[in-house]
Scaffold this motif. Structure first.
Motif, PDB file in Angstrom:
ATOM      1  N   LYS A  55       4.923  -1.086   3.189  1.00  0.00           N
ATOM      2  CA  LYS A  55       3.821  -1.642   3.970  1.00  0.00           C
ATOM      3  C   LYS A  55       3.089  -2.657   3.092  1.00  0.00           C
ATOM      4  CE  LYS A  55       3.106   2.399   6.908  1.00  0.00           C
ATOM      5  NZ  LYS A  55       2.129   3.382   7.464  1.00  0.00           N
ATOM      6  N   PRO A  56       3.272  -3.945   3.366  1.00  0.00           N
ATOM      7  CA  PRO A  56       2.616  -4.967   2.539  1.00  0.00           C
ATOM      8  C   PRO A  56       1.103  -4.794   2.521  1.00  0.00           C
ATOM      9  CG  PRO A  56       4.229  -5.949   4.034  1.00  0.00           C
ATOM     10  CD  PRO A  56       4.062  -4.527   4.462  1.00  0.00           C
ATOM     11  N   ASP A  57       0.508  -5.051   1.373  1.00  0.00           N
ATOM     12  CA  ASP A  57      -0.945  -4.994   1.238  1.00  0.00           C
ATOM     13  C   ASP A  57      -1.516  -6.291   1.814  1.00  0.00           C
ATOM     14  OD1 ASP A  57      -3.568  -4.672   0.520  1.00  0.00           O
ATOM     15  OD2 ASP A  57      -3.173  -4.159  -1.577  1.00  0.00           O
ATOM     16  N   LEU A  58      -1.692  -6.310   3.121  1.00  0.00           N
ATOM     17  CA  LEU A  58      -2.075  -7.527   3.831  1.00  0.00           C
ATOM     18  C   LEU A  58      -3.403  -8.099   3.337  1.00  0.00           C
ATOM     19  CD1 LEU A  58      -1.026  -6.637   7.500  1.00  0.00           C
ATOM     20  CD2 LEU A  58       0.239  -7.930   5.776  1.00  0.00           C
ATOM     21  N   GLU A  59      -4.289  -7.227   2.895  1.00  0.00           N
ATOM     22  CA  GLU A  59      -5.596  -7.702   2.424  1.00  0.00           C
ATOM     23  C   GLU A  59      -5.434  -8.639   1.231  1.00  0.00           C
ATOM     24  OE1 GLU A  59      -9.877  -5.890   0.833  1.00  0.00           O
ATOM     25  OE2 GLU A  59      -8.329  -4.557   1.654  1.00  0.00           O
ATOM     26  N   ARG A  60      -4.479  -8.336   0.362  1.00  0.00           N
ATOM     27  CA  ARG A  60      -4.247  -9.195  -0.801  1.00  0.00           C
ATOM     28  C   ARG A  60      -3.668 -10.549  -0.396  1.00  0.00           C
ATOM     29  NH1 ARG A  60      -4.792  -7.021  -5.819  1.00  0.00           N
ATOM     30  NH2 ARG A  60      -5.067  -4.751  -5.920  1.00  0.00           N
ATOM     31  N   PHE A  61      -3.080 -10.624   0.784  1.00  0.00           N
ATOM     32  CA  PHE A  61      -2.519 -11.876   1.276  1.00  0.00           C
ATOM     33  C   PHE A  61      -3.440 -12.569   2.280  1.00  0.00           C
ATOM     34  CE2 PHE A  61       1.286  -9.217   0.290  1.00  0.00           C
ATOM     35  CZ  PHE A  61       1.745  -9.972  -0.776  1.00  0.00           C
ATOM     36  N   GLY A  62      -4.657 -12.067   2.390  1.00  0.00           N
ATOM     37  CA  GLY A  62      -5.621 -12.675   3.302  1.00  0.00           C
ATOM     38  C   GLY A  62      -5.215 -12.545   4.753  1.00  0.00           C
ATOM     39  N   MET A  63      -4.542 -11.444   5.095  1.00  0.00           N
ATOM     40  CA  MET A  63      -4.061 -11.241   6.459  1.00  0.00           C
ATOM     41  C   MET A  63      -4.573  -9.913   7.008  1.00  0.00           C
ATOM     42  SD  MET A  63      -0.087 -12.384   5.737  1.00  0.00           S
ATOM     43  CE  MET A  63       0.432 -12.172   7.446  1.00  0.00           C
ATOM     44  N   SER A  64      -4.581  -9.817   8.323  1.00  0.00           N
ATOM     45  CA  SER A  64      -4.971  -8.562   8.966  1.00  0.00           C
ATOM     46  C   SER A  64      -3.788  -7.934   9.691  1.00  0.00           C
ATOM     47  CB  SER A  64      -6.119  -8.806   9.961  1.00  0.00           C
ATOM     48  OG  SER A  64      -5.735  -9.765  10.935  1.00  0.00           O
ATOM     49  N   THR A  65      -2.771  -8.741   9.982  1.00  0.00           N
ATOM     50  CA  THR A  65      -1.586  -8.244  10.667  1.00  0.00           C
ATOM     51  C   THR A  65      -0.418  -9.182  10.413  1.00  0.00           C
ATOM     52  OG1 THR A  65      -0.700  -7.551  12.823  1.00  0.00           O
ATOM     53  CG2 THR A  65      -2.073  -9.522  12.802  1.00  0.00           C
ATOM     54  N   LEU A  66       0.785  -8.704  10.677  1.00  0.00           N
ATOM     55  CA  LEU A  66       1.966  -9.564  10.594  1.00  0.00           C
ATOM     56  C   LEU A  66       2.014 -10.416  11.853  1.00  0.00           C
ATOM     57  CD1 LEU A  66       4.631  -6.984   9.281  1.00  0.00           C
ATOM     58  CD2 LEU A  66       3.487  -8.784   7.970  1.00  0.00           C
ATOM     59  N   ASP A  67       1.653 -11.697  11.736  1.00  0.00           N
ATOM     60  CA  ASP A  67       1.555 -12.565  12.902  1.00  0.00           C
ATOM     61  C   ASP A  67       2.925 -13.091  13.326  1.00  0.00           C
ATOM     62  OD1 ASP A  67       2.121 -14.801  11.167  1.00  0.00           O
ATOM     63  OD2 ASP A  67       0.015 -14.760  10.563  1.00  0.00           O
ATOM     64  N   VAL A  68       2.927 -13.837  14.421  1.00  0.00           N
ATOM     65  CA  VAL A  68       4.171 -14.336  15.009  1.00  0.00           C
ATOM     66  C   VAL A  68       4.915 -15.266  14.055  1.00  0.00           C
ATOM     67  CG1 VAL A  68       5.158 -15.700  16.889  1.00  0.00           C
ATOM     68  CG2 VAL A  68       3.304 -14.110  17.363  1.00  0.00           C
ATOM     69  N   ASP A  69       4.177 -16.160  13.398  1.00  0.00           N
ATOM     70  CA  ASP A  69       4.822 -17.091  12.455  1.00  0.00           C
ATOM     71  C   ASP A  69       5.515 -16.340  11.318  1.00  0.00           C
ATOM     72  OD1 ASP A  69       4.113 -19.288  13.883  1.00  0.00           O
ATOM     73  OD2 ASP A  69       2.545 -19.990  12.516  1.00  0.00           O
ATOM     74  N   THR A  70       4.817 -15.348  10.776  1.00  0.00           N
ATOM     75  CA  THR A  70       5.377 -14.584   9.654  1.00  0.00           C
ATOM     76  C   THR A  70       6.609 -13.805  10.086  1.00  0.00           C
ATOM     77  OG1 THR A  70       3.199 -14.386   8.629  1.00  0.00           O
ATOM     78  CG2 THR A  70       4.889 -12.817   7.928  1.00  0.00           C
ATOM     79  N   ILE A  71       6.543 -13.183  11.251  1.00  0.00           N
ATOM     80  CA  ILE A  71       7.694 -12.417  11.748  1.00  0.00           C
ATOM     81  C   ILE A  71       8.883 -13.335  11.985  1.00  0.00           C
ATOM     82  CG2 ILE A  71       8.562 -11.047  13.688  1.00  0.00           C
ATOM     83  CD1 ILE A  71       5.751  -9.878  13.958  1.00  0.00           C
ATOM     84  N   GLY A  72       8.629 -14.517  12.542  1.00  0.00           N
ATOM     85  CA  GLY A  72       9.711 -15.480  12.765  1.00  0.00           C
ATOM     86  C   GLY A  72      10.354 -15.934  11.477  1.00  0.00           C
ATOM     87  N   LEU A  73       9.537 -16.097  10.436  1.00  0.00           N
ATOM     88  CA  LEU A  73      10.032 -16.531   9.129  1.00  0.00           C
ATOM     89  C   LEU A  73      10.859 -15.434   8.461  1.00  0.00           C
ATOM     90  CD1 LEU A  73       9.819 -18.978   7.225  1.00  0.00           C
ATOM     91  CD2 LEU A  73       7.846 -17.871   6.164  1.00  0.00           C
TER      92      LEU A  73
ATOM     93  N   THR B 105       0.840  -1.202   0.000  1.00  0.00           N
ATOM     94  CA  THR B 105       0.000   0.000   0.000  1.00  0.00           C
ATOM     95  C   THR B 105       0.868   1.242   0.000  1.00  0.00           C
ATOM     96  OG1 THR B 105      -0.111  -0.072   2.424  1.00  0.00           O
ATOM     97  CG2 THR B 105      -1.886  -1.168   1.208  1.00  0.00           C
ATOM     98  N   GLU B 106       2.090   1.105   0.488  1.00  0.00           N
ATOM     99  CA  GLU B 106       3.041   2.224   0.471  1.00  0.00           C
ATOM    100  C   GLU B 106       4.446   1.674   0.298  1.00  0.00           C
ATOM    101  OE1 GLU B 106       2.998   6.074   3.057  1.00  0.00           O
ATOM    102  OE2 GLU B 106       4.310   4.642   4.106  1.00  0.00           O
ATOM    103  N   PHE B 107       5.227   2.319  -0.540  1.00  0.00           N
ATOM    104  CA  PHE B 107       6.575   1.861  -0.857  1.00  0.00           C
ATOM    105  C   PHE B 107       7.463   3.098  -1.006  1.00  0.00           C
ATOM    106  CE2 PHE B 107       9.992   0.390  -3.616  1.00  0.00           C
ATOM    107  CZ  PHE B 107      10.244  -0.910  -3.180  1.00  0.00           C
TER     108      PHE B 107
END
Length: 572
Positions: free
Chosen positions: A260-278, A210-212
């Motif tokens: 800022k990733p377009d989370l809606e396009r990835f079916g997400m609402s926030t950067l979760d713990v699994d994603t941050i760990g990855l 959404t922003e780059f």
């Protein structure tokens, strides 16, 4: 095929060949005002796409224009993201992630979106590539803020020239980050060991954000560049170019990407713990894979903290559940190789030009084949007379670690998980005898020998142990009538030395009867299987086996097949 069966598809080459392609991406004919009052250009692509794909009112038949459509490549990427960044749907699979509490890497079932992981990786690899271009690059910073959904990656070293590109009439940073199919990696005559290749790279992160924001300092031209893209690269603000201060010039060039990733396009609402760990684990990957490169030592920082990774070997030591390599060797300036013992299935951790090749490829196969071939000869000597252990079976006991630089690498897709270069390309990379001695002394050979013994025992079980009502095909066996039946546990097999002794035993059966007694003459002497080879045991058909345990027990071939009860009866 009927027209109604046709689905939209587009060859990327058609888009790139369109002379109006770049203008279609940004539609400079239409301007909007973005936040901050700056003029920005916007493309009405989404609105147009919606109009052409909506079914006519009242369910009427689609027009030719509605059925056959042409998309810009920007629209195509958003419409078919799996072609460029992988799936935008969440998947759950075993992955290595960073444990934020222990600061160690472990494998667990992670739910993440491959597309999001890929756009982050494109930015990280771009930053690492600069180390190949400028050996003086010594700093890389990665920041992940889940609360504000903001990710930033900074690298110093030789920056991007802040000058106008005469052919395309825009600043070079704008061309690199805001126009598809652009970059410095298209000259295949030039030998490059960078990760970029196809001209998508960071633009994909721009498109799915959404922003780059692009920031870079060019000390040579004494300019500082900033430009903001919004709304999946449909909107771009006019770049801000300022004269760099003396203190900024003294600090040197840098490039910083914040998105800022377009989370809606990835079916997400926030950067979760699994994603941050990855994503955080990728910072460690860069620290480990780039630690021993030429020039200044590269330090990698994650969320403001310098990562404690000295080299590739110390990086591998951070993994839980992976045995550190028993043998490790820096083959040359471009190849580092390690071999360890796996858990019974082939394992690999590998990098090509700082790209994590999670599915391996030619570089991993080349090393695995070398090791397996040499181990096969060693195992053959230790397993004399046993069944042949094939290289693929040996590989199941190996953990292979490879960190290499490859000129002009090719991959099976834009996600770059599998290197497609043939193993024969790396013929100059040879493992030393010292390295193989270390492998031989490790637990790898013992693990393979245990497997070989297991396979031999399985083969023996297939030879016998199956209870049958009647044995056939065994010469000179006079079987008990009840052998192999429910009364087989009460049966006795009389083993004699030769045919003459058998005649004596048979004459005695006229007294006790044939229901519970059978007779079998031996040929030669008993085989002590303790020192016998697997081949000798497998050839035995008629001998009685002696198993050496606490004391000597004789297992007849008859009893093992019929009743599986240990007993013996010898006539002298």
């Amino acid at each position: 095929m009927a027209c109604s069966d046709l689905d939209f598809s587009m060859d990327a080459s058609m888009a790139s060949a369109d002379s109006s392609f770049e203008m279609e991406n940004f539609n400079p004919q239409k301007t909007t005002t973005s936040k901050g009052g700056k003029k920005a250009t916007a493309a009405p692509a989404k609105k147009k796409a919606a109009a052409t794909t909506t079914k006519a009112k009242g369910g009427s038949k689609k027009t030719v224009e509605q059925t056959y459509q042409k998309k810009t490549q920007l629209e195509h990427i958003l419409l078919r993201p799996d072609t460029y960044i992988g799936s935008t749907q969440a998947v759950t699979q075993p992955m290595f992630v960073l444990n934020a509490t222990t600061n160690r890497i472990h494998q667990k079932d992670v739910t993440f979106t491959p597309g999001l992981y890929k756009i982050f990786d494109e930015i990280v690899v771009n930053a690492a590539d600069n180390k190949q271009r400028d050996l003086n690059m010594d700093r890389m910073e990665v920041s992940i803020d889940a609360e504000s959904n903001t990710i930033s990656v900074l690298n110093n070293g030789k920056g991007i020239p802040v000058v106008m590109h005469k052919e395309h009439n825009c600043y070079v940073p704008t061309l690199i980050f805001g126009h598809l199919l652009t970059g410095s990696n298209f000259d295949d005559d030039e030998k490059k060991t960078t990760g970029g290749r196809n001209g998508y790279g960071a633009k994909l992160a721009n498109i799915f954000s959404t922003e780059f924001i692009v920031e870079c300092l060019d000390s040579e031209n004494e300019k500082k560049f900033t430009q903001v893209f919004r709304n999946n690269m449909h909107v771009k603000e006019e770049p801000t170019v300022k004269k760099a201060t003396k203190s900024e010039i003294k600090k040197g060039d840098y490039t910083k990407i914040t998105f800022k990733p377009d989370l809606e396009r990835f079916g997400m609402s926030t950067l979760d713990v699994d994603t941050i760990g990855l994503l955080s684990k990728r910072a460690y990957d860069i620290a480990g894979s780039m630690a021993n490169k030429e020039g200044k030592k590269l330090s990698v920082h994650l969320n403001g903290k310098k990562l404690p990774v000295k080299d590739f070997k110390s990086y591998l030591a951070l993994f839980d559940g992976i045995t550190p390599p028993a043998a490790f060797e820096k083959v040359n300036d471009r190849w580092e190789v390690g071999v360890g013992v796996s858990d019974g299935s082939f394992q690999q951790i590998s990098f090509v030009n700082a790209i994590a090749t999670t599915k391996g490829g030619g570089h991993v196969n080349y090393i695995a084949d070398q090791v397996a071939k040499k181990l096969q000869a060693i195992v053959k000597k230790k397993n004399k007379g046993g069944a042949e252990i094939k290289p693929n079976q040996i590989k199941n006991h190996l953990a292979i670690f490879v960190n290499c630089l490859v000129e002009n690498p090719t991959f099976d897709s834009q996600t770059k998980e599998n290197l497609t270069i043939r193993p024969s390309t790396f013929n100059s990379v040879k493992l030393t005898d010292k390295f193989m001695k270390s492998v031989e002394k490790s637990g790898v050979v013992d693990s393979i020998m245990s497997y070989a013994k297991f396979k031999q025992n399985q083969a023996l079980k297939r030879k016998g142990g199956t209870k049958k009502t009647k044995l056939t095909g065994i010469t000179k066996l006079d079987d008990a009538n009840n052998a192999g039946s429910a009364k087989s546990k009460d049966c006795t097999l009389i083993i004699t030395e030769g045919d003459s002794a058998k005649s004596l035993a048979v004459s005695g059966l006229s007294v006790v009867g044939r229901d519970y007694y059978g007779v079998f003459p031996l040929k030669g002497k008993l085989l002590n299987v303790r020192d016998a080879t697997h081949a000798q045991i497998m050839k035995v058909r008629r001998e009685t086996f002696i198993a050496l345990s606490i004391d000597y027990l004789v297992y007849s071939s008859h009893s093992s097949v019929h009743s599986r009860q240990p007993f013996f009866s010898l006539l002298e």
